[in-house]
Design an enzyme around this catalytic site. Structure first.
Site, PDB file in Angstrom:
ATOM      1  N   SER A   1     -19.774  -9.806 -40.814  1.00 26.07           N
ATOM      2  CA  SER A   1     -18.870  -9.091 -41.869  1.00 26.07           C
ATOM      3  C   SER A   1     -17.452  -9.483 -42.114  1.00 26.07           C
ATOM      4  O   SER A   1     -17.113  -9.901 -43.383  1.00 26.07           O
ATOM      5  CB  SER A   1     -18.590  -7.663 -41.560  1.00 26.07           C
ATOM      6  OG  SER A   1     -20.015  -7.240 -41.534  1.00 26.07           O
TER       7      SER A   1
ATOM      8  N   HIS B   1     -13.165  -6.810 -41.335  1.00 23.05           N
ATOM      9  CA  HIS B   1     -13.268  -6.526 -42.804  1.00 23.05           C
ATOM     10  C   HIS B   1     -11.706  -6.876 -43.499  1.00 23.05           C
ATOM     11  O   HIS B   1     -11.542  -7.786 -44.239  1.00 23.05           O
ATOM     12  CB  HIS B   1     -13.598  -5.345 -43.536  1.00 23.05           C
ATOM     13  CG  HIS B   1     -14.783  -5.058 -43.017  1.00 23.05           C
ATOM     14  ND1 HIS B   1     -15.947  -4.248 -43.866  1.00 23.05           N
ATOM     15  CD2 HIS B   1     -15.808  -5.691 -42.335  1.00 23.05           C
ATOM     16  CE1 HIS B   1     -17.128  -4.294 -43.281  1.00 23.05           C
ATOM     17  NE2 HIS B   1     -17.084  -5.088 -42.520  1.00 23.05           N
TER      18      HIS B   1
END
Length: 248
Positions: free
Chosen positions: A125, A176
């Site tokens: 991610s 993220h």
């Protein structure tokens, strides 16, 4: 830019780095879950802040390629297939792989320094958000490399992704955010000498051969419909991923 219409063979030939990365995701997922030695690979490769503090620095890189949950692996691989090809073609194989690994590594370094000392994590991610960060830089500062329709799509998906980041308790928020920031911050360096890719004014058919399309801009309505469909499909996947991850 984000709508794929190649055959598997054409995709593999045109975007070898994206193909290899997705293959690594799949191979490691199957190995860790179903094959002998999988538990050892997971134990030795998972991001572990305490282990990194004791000198196991490879754990800053190895989590980028590892997924233990099927939905997690499929979602990140799907995202890479959507966002990776245009950047691989634009940057070239070496630069694309460099930005992918750098942003994923920076995301994991941020997790180490700012996260819980006992935190464990894995997944691509951070690197995926690194690609999104580079797209954000394109939208803001390099409009010559991305058209308005794709700019709107990038920002819409980014907003949805950030909302899901903070809604889902199982998400590595630091990875993220810092992956996104790293992608945008590295944009000026990684895009030096990059010009609008040749396929911006071409249509790619299933055999992978590009042909000039003089009516590209006259098809804007059809393109906008496809983009809207893609947004809803992507949104549905995000929602499903968020819900499923609460139970696994």
């Amino acid at each position: 830019m984000f709508i794929r219409n190649e055959s598997f063979y054409s995709f593999r030939r045109s975007y070898p780095i994206v193909t290899i990365l997705v293959a690594i995701h799949l191979i490691l997922f199957v190995w860790m879950n179903f094959l002998p030695g999988g538990r050892w690979i997971l134990t030795m490769g998972i991001g572990n802040n305490l282990a990194v503090a004791y000198g196991e620095y490879w754990r800053i890189i190895t989590p980028i390629f590892m997924h233990i949950g099927a939905m997690h692996m499929l979602f990140n691989s799907f995202s890479l297939v959507i966002f990776g090809p245009a950047l691989e073609k634009m940057l070239g194989k070496s630069k694309f792989l460099l930005i992918y690994l750098l942003t994923g590594t920076i995301a994991n370094i941020a997790t180490f320094f700012l996260g819980n000392p006992y935190m464990q994590h894995l997944g691509a991610s951070g690197a995926i958000y690194g690609l999104l960060g580079l797209y954000v830089y394109l939208v803001i500062n390099r409009k010559d490399l991305i058209d308005s329709a794709n700019s709107q799509l990038v920002m819409t998906i980014l907003i949805i992704g950030l909302v899901m980041t903070f809604v889902n308790p199982n998400i590595n928020v630091l990875a993220h955010l810092f992956g996104l920031i790293a992608g945008a911050a590295l944009g000026p360096l990684i895009l030096i000498g990059v010009k609008r890719p040749y396929y911006a004014n071409r249509v790619v058919f299933d055999d992978g051969e590009p042909t000039f399309d003089p009516n590209r801009w006259q098809k804007k309505r059809r393109l906008n419909k496809n983009i809207k469909k893609l947004i809803w499909v992507f949104f549905a996947v995000l929602v499903i991923a968020g819900l499923v991850s609460r139970f696994f």
